[in-house]
Design an enzyme around this catalytic site. Structure first.
Site, PDB file in Angstrom:
ATOM      1  N   ASP A 151      11.486  19.835  46.407  1.00 13.95           N
ATOM      2  CA  ASP A 151      11.130  19.475  47.011  1.00 13.95           C
ATOM      3  C   ASP A 151       9.270  19.936  46.437  1.00 13.95           C
ATOM      4  OD1 ASP A 151       9.579  17.385  48.748  1.00 13.95           O
ATOM      5  OD2 ASP A 151      10.064  18.973  49.467  1.00 13.95           O
ATOM      6  N   ASP A 358       5.407  13.576  43.567  1.00 12.82           N
ATOM      7  CA  ASP A 358       6.322  14.269  44.297  1.00 12.82           C
ATOM      8  C   ASP A 358       7.781  13.330  43.821  1.00 12.82           C
ATOM      9  OD1 ASP A 358       7.188  14.486  47.550  1.00 12.82           O
ATOM     10  OD2 ASP A 358       6.689  12.782  48.055  1.00 12.82           O
TER      11      ASP A 358
END
Length: 474
Positions: A151, A358
């Site tokens: 992440d 992202d």
């Protein structure tokens, strides 16, 4: 019958030939539909396949958690487009609401530990429900494999630790990491600078009580937008990226209490820009740079690598900055979009908000004007195929009965004139749908999702303030 390991290696080497795509010379690709690979795999193998980055740094294989080379494929089914869209919007909305709310409004919670009572501030992090890519690393000495969600929207890494019963930790396929069996594990003292820094970064500096009534261990707590909450002891441990490549004194959370179900991984690896993340912790060795290549769902492995390649001539770079005052998030500026080789007429000012890069967001989010122009041009190019009527999503197709699909090329242009051709169809379509959605008004910040990153090497040169793209990397 071929073994699962052999099939995985074939996918890695010949993955680009599983579906036939040929250039049509008109800004489109011809895509021949083929059946997906079987979804049953040997869960014992993983590091048998060598990652492909051309560098002398630390690199580890990276896979989609539903892909053929996943060590422990998730028990849930791959997300439909509707589910992916929902998760992506929840994550995007949460990040934006957090930014608008500000970090100083974190709440204080009371935690009752077995050793004593401790009051610590809660930190709200991004949702993990949309995470799709996992990397397998070794933790401890001797190293124990841990399958971690990757992440770029999180900083603090954590794994579930033994002893932790089924009521305190969610079920996972691999054995819990047991720090008692590692010769290099050490809890971080609560009075240390490392523990105090968690307060300034809004993770924690709570201290648990040991047997003689003194505070000894640094506590951490993270609450994610999707409802998962994790807490435990902030710790030091050896992290093995690859055989012979060991990061000493890696700071991570040893989790003893989880709230919210999650069977997707053994923990999470934070790649954001704050001090707790892996790239920042290793910046003295690898310069703060890292890269990854996300493979399509049906293909083999990609990779996660620390450090920059010795030769970056194959990359195209665009400027990259933090998002507002949030060190965690990486922001780039989009300046144009083309479909089928034709540049769309979009006023430059509508891109001013930029895109947060992202990898945990599945679908890319664009401001209203760019999204409307992209949707219109894409629909025109795909007019030969029937749209699926739906109130939830607006550009999904029914390809039943079609053996060859003509998909238009989509390219994104970033600051500095850097144009990136998205992989077709993996970087354009998801479950037969255009993998973009609307983020909000023009000038509003958007998101570059992981579908659009597929097969690209994404090089985060944080010190140099730039993001690099290299095509066909996995």
């Amino acid at each position: 019958m071929a073994s699962p390991l052999f099939l995985c290696i074939l996918l890695v080497v010949f993955g680009s030939y599983l579906s036939t795509i040929s250039a049509a010379g008109d800004g489109h690709f011809r895509h021949k539909m083929s059946a997906p690979p079987p979804q049953s795999y040997d869960t014992r193998m993983f590091l048998s396949v060598t990652p492909r980055p051309d560098r002398a740094g630390a690199a580890a294989p990276l896979v989609h958690r539903h892909g053929p080379c996943a060590k422990s494929p998730s028990t849930d089914k791959p997300s439909s487009f509707a589910e992916a869209l929902h998760r992506s919007r929840v994550r995007a909305d949460y990040i934006m609401s957090r930014a608008l709310r500000g970090r100083d409004t974190t709440t204080t919670i009371e935690m009752q530990e077995q050793e004593g009572k401790v009051s610590i501030p809660a930190h709200l992090d991004t949702s993990v429900d949309s995470q799709e890519y996992v990397v397998t690393l070794g933790l401890g000495t001797p190293a124990v494999e841990q399958v971690l969600l990757m992440d770029t929207g999180s900083d603090l890494s954590w794994v579930q630790c033994a002893p932790c019963n089924s009521t305190d930790c969610y079920p996972q396929k691999d054995p819990l990491f047991d720090p008692r069996k590692s010769s290099t594990y050490a809890p971080i003292p609560c009075g240390s600078d490392l523990c105090k820094s968690l307060q300034s970064d809004h993770f924690d500096n709570g201290c648990s009580m040991n047997g003689n009534g003194t505070q000894s261990q640094c506590g951490y707590r993270v609450e994610y937008g999707g409802g998962l909450k994790t807490r435990g002891v902030y710790s030091n441990e050896a992290l093995t990226m690859a055989p012979g490549v060991v990061i000493k004194d890696f700071h991570f959370g040893c989790a003893y209490k989880q709230i919210g179900s999650d069977d997707k991984s053994d923990g999470l690896l934070g790649l954001g820009g704050a001090p707790e993340s892996l790239p920042v912790q290793t910046s003295a060795v690898y310069g703060g740079s890292f890269s990854y290549c996300l493979p399509p769902v049906s293909s083999g492995t990609g990779f996660l690598a620390l450090g920059a390649p010795s030769n970056t001539s194959g990359f195209s770079f665009t400027p990259m900055t933090p998002f507002m005052d949030y060190a965690t998030f990486y922001l780039v500026k989009l300046t144009g979009i083309s479909v089928g080789g034709k540049q769309l007429r979009i006023p430059p000012k509508v891109f001013e908000g930029g895109l947060i890069v992202d990898c945990g967001n599945i679908i890319s989010h664009l401001p209203s004007t760019p999204y409307a122009e992209l949707q219109s041009a894409f629909r025109a190019a795909m007019a030969a195929y029937p749209l699926i009527p739906s109130d939830e999503y607006d550009t999904c197709y029914n390809f039943t009965g079609y053996s060859n699909i003509t998909v238009p090329k989509v390219a994104l242009t970033f600051t500095g004139g850097v144009t990136v051709d998205l992989d077709v169809p993996n970087g354009v379509l998801l479950d037969g749908c255009l993998a973009f959605t609307e983020s909000g008004l023009d000038d509003y910040v958007g998101f570059l999702g992981n579908v659009q990153m597929r097969t690209l090497e994404m090089l985060y040169d944080v010190r140099g303030g730039r993001l690099g793209f290299r095509a066909g990397a996995c």
